[in-house]
Enzyme design. Structure first.
Site, mmCIF file in Angstrom:
data_model
loop_
_atom_site.group_PDB
_atom_site.id
_atom_site.type_symbol
_atom_site.label_atom_id
_atom_site.label_comp_id
_atom_site.label_asym_id
_atom_site.label_seq_id
_atom_site.Cartn_x
_atom_site.Cartn_y
_atom_site.Cartn_z
ATOM 1 N N HIS A 1 -12.874 -35.544 26.042
ATOM 2 C CA HIS A 1 -11.569 -36.144 25.756
ATOM 3 C C HIS A 1 -10.723 -36.199 27.030
ATOM 4 C CE1 HIS A 1 -11.311 -35.651 21.099
ATOM 5 N NE2 HIS A 1 -12.447 -36.189 21.489
ATOM 6 N N TYR B 1 -1.266 -33.539 18.296
ATOM 7 C CA TYR B 1 -0.416 -32.361 18.079
ATOM 8 C C TYR B 1 0.924 -32.892 17.569
ATOM 9 C CZ TYR B 1 -3.629 -29.440 20.867
ATOM 10 O OH TYR B 1 -4.717 -28.746 21.337
ATOM 11 N N PRO C 1 -3.272 -20.316 18.842
ATOM 12 C CA PRO C 1 -4.264 -21.344 19.160
ATOM 13 C C PRO C 1 -3.702 -22.678 19.666
ATOM 14 C CG PRO C 1 -4.096 -21.019 16.780
ATOM 15 C CD PRO C 1 -3.257 -19.969 17.418
ATOM 16 N N LYS D 1 -6.612 -21.929 24.180
ATOM 17 C CA LYS D 1 -6.983 -21.110 25.347
ATOM 18 C C LYS D 1 -7.870 -19.904 25.023
ATOM 19 C CE LYS D 1 -5.003 -23.367 28.575
ATOM 20 N NZ LYS D 1 -5.887 -24.498 28.528
ATOM 21 N N TYR E 1 -3.184 -27.540 30.214
ATOM 22 C CA TYR E 1 -4.094 -27.790 29.094
ATOM 23 C C TYR E 1 -5.547 -27.842 29.563
ATOM 24 C CZ TYR E 1 -5.640 -29.591 24.572
ATOM 25 O OH TYR E 1 -6.263 -29.728 23.362
HETATM 26 P P1 RFL Z 1 -14.697 -12.793 18.453
HETATM 27 O O1 RFL Z 1 -15.111 -14.194 18.326
HETATM 28 O O2 RFL Z 1 -13.714 -12.250 17.500
HETATM 29 O O3 RFL Z 1 -16.028 -11.912 18.400
HETATM 30 C C1 RFL Z 1 -16.003 -10.507 18.303
HETATM 31 C C2 RFL Z 1 -17.278 -10.043 17.655
HETATM 32 O O4 RFL Z 1 -17.297 -8.613 17.579
HETATM 33 C C3 RFL Z 1 -17.745 -8.200 16.297
HETATM 34 N N1 RFL Z 1 -17.223 -6.856 16.015
HETATM 35 C C4 RFL Z 1 -17.975 -5.742 16.063
HETATM 36 N N2 RFL Z 1 -19.264 -5.557 16.339
HETATM 37 C C5 RFL Z 1 -19.737 -4.284 16.292
HETATM 38 N N3 RFL Z 1 -18.948 -3.209 15.945
HETATM 39 C C6 RFL Z 1 -17.648 -3.359 15.669
HETATM 40 N N4 RFL Z 1 -16.884 -2.319 15.347
HETATM 41 C C7 RFL Z 1 -17.102 -4.668 15.726
HETATM 42 N N5 RFL Z 1 -15.874 -5.190 15.497
HETATM 43 C C8 RFL Z 1 -15.960 -6.500 15.687
HETATM 44 C C9 RFL Z 1 -17.188 -9.265 15.363
HETATM 45 O O5 RFL Z 1 -17.895 -9.325 14.135
HETATM 46 C C10 RFL Z 1 -17.384 -10.532 16.203
HETATM 47 O O6 RFL Z 1 -18.632 -11.138 15.986
HETATM 48 O O7 RFL Z 1 -14.123 -12.483 19.923
HETATM 49 P P2 RFL Z 1 -14.548 -13.110 21.347
HETATM 50 O O8 RFL Z 1 -16.042 -13.117 21.492
HETATM 51 O O9 RFL Z 1 -13.712 -12.411 22.347
HETATM 52 O O10 RFL Z 1 -14.135 -14.658 21.260
HETATM 53 C C11 RFL Z 1 -12.787 -15.035 21.184
HETATM 54 C C12 RFL Z 1 -12.647 -16.349 20.407
HETATM 55 O O11 RFL Z 1 -13.325 -16.195 19.185
HETATM 56 C C13 RFL Z 1 -11.170 -16.734 20.165
HETATM 57 O O12 RFL Z 1 -10.397 -16.473 21.301
HETATM 58 C C14 RFL Z 1 -11.005 -18.233 19.802
HETATM 59 O O13 RFL Z 1 -11.630 -18.521 18.591
HETATM 60 C C15 RFL Z 1 -9.531 -18.609 19.722
HETATM 61 N N6 RFL Z 1 -9.316 -19.993 19.285
HETATM 62 C C16 RFL Z 1 -9.437 -21.037 20.173
HETATM 63 N N7 RFL Z 1 -9.791 -20.822 21.459
HETATM 64 C C17 RFL Z 1 -9.983 -21.864 22.328
HETATM 65 O O14 RFL Z 1 -10.303 -21.627 23.499
HETATM 66 N N8 RFL Z 1 -9.829 -23.191 21.930
HETATM 67 C C18 RFL Z 1 -9.482 -23.503 20.649
HETATM 68 O O15 RFL Z 1 -9.422 -24.684 20.328
HETATM 69 C C19 RFL Z 1 -9.236 -22.403 19.723
HETATM 70 N N9 RFL Z 1 -8.897 -22.656 18.443
HETATM 71 C C20 RFL Z 1 -8.973 -20.261 17.948
HETATM 72 C C21 RFL Z 1 -8.768 -21.617 17.567
HETATM 73 C C22 RFL Z 1 -8.846 -19.242 17.003
HETATM 74 C C23 RFL Z 1 -8.491 -19.548 15.703
HETATM 75 N N10 RFL Z 1 -8.379 -18.465 14.795
HETATM 76 C C24 RFL Z 1 -9.123 -18.378 13.603
HETATM 77 C C25 RFL Z 1 -7.647 -17.294 15.194
HETATM 78 C C26 RFL Z 1 -8.417 -21.925 16.263
HETATM 79 C C27 RFL Z 1 -8.248 -20.896 15.336
HETATM 80 C C28 RFL Z 1 -7.819 -21.275 13.945
HETATM 81 C C1 PHB Z 2 -9.728 -26.913 16.796
HETATM 82 O O1 PHB Z 2 -10.350 -27.983 16.834
HETATM 83 O O2 PHB Z 2 -10.038 -25.999 16.019
HETATM 84 C C2 PHB Z 2 -8.560 -26.732 17.701
HETATM 85 C C3 PHB Z 2 -8.276 -27.697 18.654
HETATM 86 C C4 PHB Z 2 -7.175 -27.540 19.479
HETATM 87 C C5 PHB Z 2 -6.385 -26.420 19.361
HETATM 88 C C6 PHB Z 2 -6.675 -25.439 18.426
HETATM 89 C C7 PHB Z 2 -7.777 -25.601 17.578
HETATM 90 O O3 PHB Z 2 -5.289 -26.292 20.167
#
Ligand code: RFL
Ligand code: PHB
Length: 394
Positions: free
Chosen positions: A72, A201, A293, A297, A385
């Site tokens: 994109h 957005y 989110p 980042k 971004y």
């Molecule tokens: P995770 O993905 O939470 O993985 C951690 C893992 O550790 C396990 N765990 C354990 N394992 C063993 N023993 C324990 N005691 C444990 N406790 C936990 C868990 O089961 C899990 O598998 O962390 P990690 O790897 O640091 O990754 C981080 C990302 O997941 C997170 O920052 C992103 O998803 C945030 N995020 C976004 N980030 C972006 O860069 N671009 C995006 O577009 C974006 N959109 C989002 C998002 C997060 C969202 N939510 C649900 C908060 C959109 C949403 C809606």
């Molecule tokens: C997503 O596609 O889940 C998404 C995209 C952009 C964001 C957050 C989440 O800023």
């Protein structure tokens, strides 16, 4: 059992760290509390910065992302009923982002680990980390009803916000910075074509909305909801109706609705711990920091943390130097705070806050107006971004 690094958590941080270490010949075992299917069932991030794309290429798992991901070159800001495009490529000298789901990144990394015969122990219960303030740390856990112990040289806490690693650090050794927002995002995934080719957005008097996607046939949409809302209160029909009210007339017309295949509410939070290293324990990704989110980042910060950590650990094991591990925390935190600032600012600009009133709404619209009509302001948004280069400021 013995290994060089125990990685706690098989999310994107843990899996990518495992891949980077394996490539350099450093042994690691990943311990994950959940099953593989459960980890793959979590729908999260969608936008990858170039830095993250490069890291996935570096460990050799980028092929499917380049085939199926969508590059994109811009996104739309919608406010006061009108859409305005932020042209990332023109504003940043050719940079873009990759739209490719976190689930797919995780799957690619898991498949690669399996193909290489690297150990990931899923459904590891009661993981506990021990003696990480010494040169002989170890980790205990239970699996299939049996107790286990792994001795190691270092522990990587990649276990997310609710993990055990950060919680094991004495309170006196760690400083927490936190901001909790008075709303969450209700997200829906549906097999319908996206409303537009790029992300939208939206800032409206009803609150924030985001139109995103996973492919040409799968859409991801979010609307801002109060923290008190429960997902059961949101039928698919109610969600689509609410989303429609956030859109401009053209998008309202092109919006295709359909049954949801996933629906969840995520609270929004900004959170950072300092430092990120405690002796032989290193926190990375969501275990150390959370961003709301809005700026996309979180996953990208997780990827750069583990790149820095892999470099530090490789220096430690291969070159027998502690310089990298000594600088790990400081190197990450500079980047973390830059992303925290941007995510907080973009969140504050785009959402309805309980006490903002019509004055607050008008000020947001005026700032958005400035953002889209001032090239300097647009460029600042675009630059943040698309993300910072890996070695920024060094
Ligand atoms: P995770 O993905 O939470 O993985 C951690 C893992 O550790 C396990 N765990 C354990 N394992 C063993 N023993 C324990 N005691 C444990 N406790 C936990 C868990 O089961 C899990 O598998 O962390 P990690 O790897 O640091 O990754 C981080 C990302 O997941 C997170 O920052 C992103 O998803 C945030 N995020 C976004 N980030 C972006 O860069 N671009 C995006 O577009 C974006 N959109 C989002 C998002 C997060 C969202 N939510 C649900 C908060 C959109 C949403 C809606
Ligand atoms: C997503 O596609 O889940 C998404 C995209 C952009 C964001 C957050 C989440 O800023």
């Amino acid at each position: 059992m013995r290994t060089q690094v125990v990685i706690v958590g098989a999310g994107p941080s843990g899996l990518l760290l495992g891949a980077l270490l394996a490539k350099a010949g450093v042994d690691a075992i990943i311990l994950e509390r959940q099953s593989e299917e459960y980890v793959l069932g979590r729908i999260r991030a969608g936008v990858l910065e170039q830095v993250t794309v490069d890291l996935l290429d570096e460990v050799g798992v980028g092929a499917r992302m380049h085939r199926e991901g969508m590059v994109h070159g811009g996104f739309d800001l919608l406010f006061a009923g009108q859409r305005h495009r932020i042209d990332l490529q023109t504003l940043t000298g050719g940079k873009s982002v990759m739209v490719y789901g976190q689930t797919e990144v995780t799957r690619d990394l898991m498949d690669d680990r399996k193909a290489k015969g690297l150990t990931t122990l899923y459904e590891a219960d009661n993981v506990q980390i021990h003696q990480f303030d010494s040169a002989n740390p170890y980790v205990t856990f239970e699996r299939l009803g049996k107790p286990h112990r792994i001795d190691c040289d270092a522990i990587a806490g990649c276990d997310g916000f609710h993990g055990v690693c950060r919680a094991s650090v004495p309170k006196s050794a760690i400083q927490e910075h936190e901001k909790v927002y008075p709303f969450g995002w209700l997200g829906i995934l549906a097999d319908v074509p996206p409303v537009a080719h790029e992300l939208i957005y939206a800032n409206t008097e009803r609150g924030f909305a985001l139109c995103s996607m996973r492919s040409a046939t799968r859409s991801r949409y979010y609307v801002q909801v109060p923290l008190t809302d429960r997902v059961e209160q949101w039928s698919d029909e109610r969600f689509w109706e609410e989303l429609r009210l956030h859109l401009d007339p053209q998008a309202r017309e092109t919006l295709v609705t359909g049954p949801s295949i996933e629906k969840s509410i995520a609270p929004l939070r900004s959170f950072v711990v300092e430092p990120m290293r405690f002796g032989r324990l290193f926190l990375a990704g969501d275990a150390a920091h959370i961003v709301p989110p809005t700026g996309a980042k979180g996953l990208n910060l997780a990827a750069t943390d583990v790149k820095y950590l892999s470099q530090a650990l490789i220096e430690f094991f291969v070159d027998k130097s502690e310089v990298g591990i000594d600088h790990y925390s400081q190197r990450c935190l500079r980047r973390v705070w830059r992303a925290e600032r941007f995510s907080w600012w973009f969140t504050s600009l785009m959402h309805q806050f309980p006490d903002m009133g019509s004055f607050g709404q008008k000020v947001q619209e005026a700032e958005l107006d400035y953002l889209v009509y001032s090239e300097a302001a647009s460029r600042s948004l675009a630059e943040n971004y698309v993300g910072l280069p890996l070695n920024f400021g060094e």
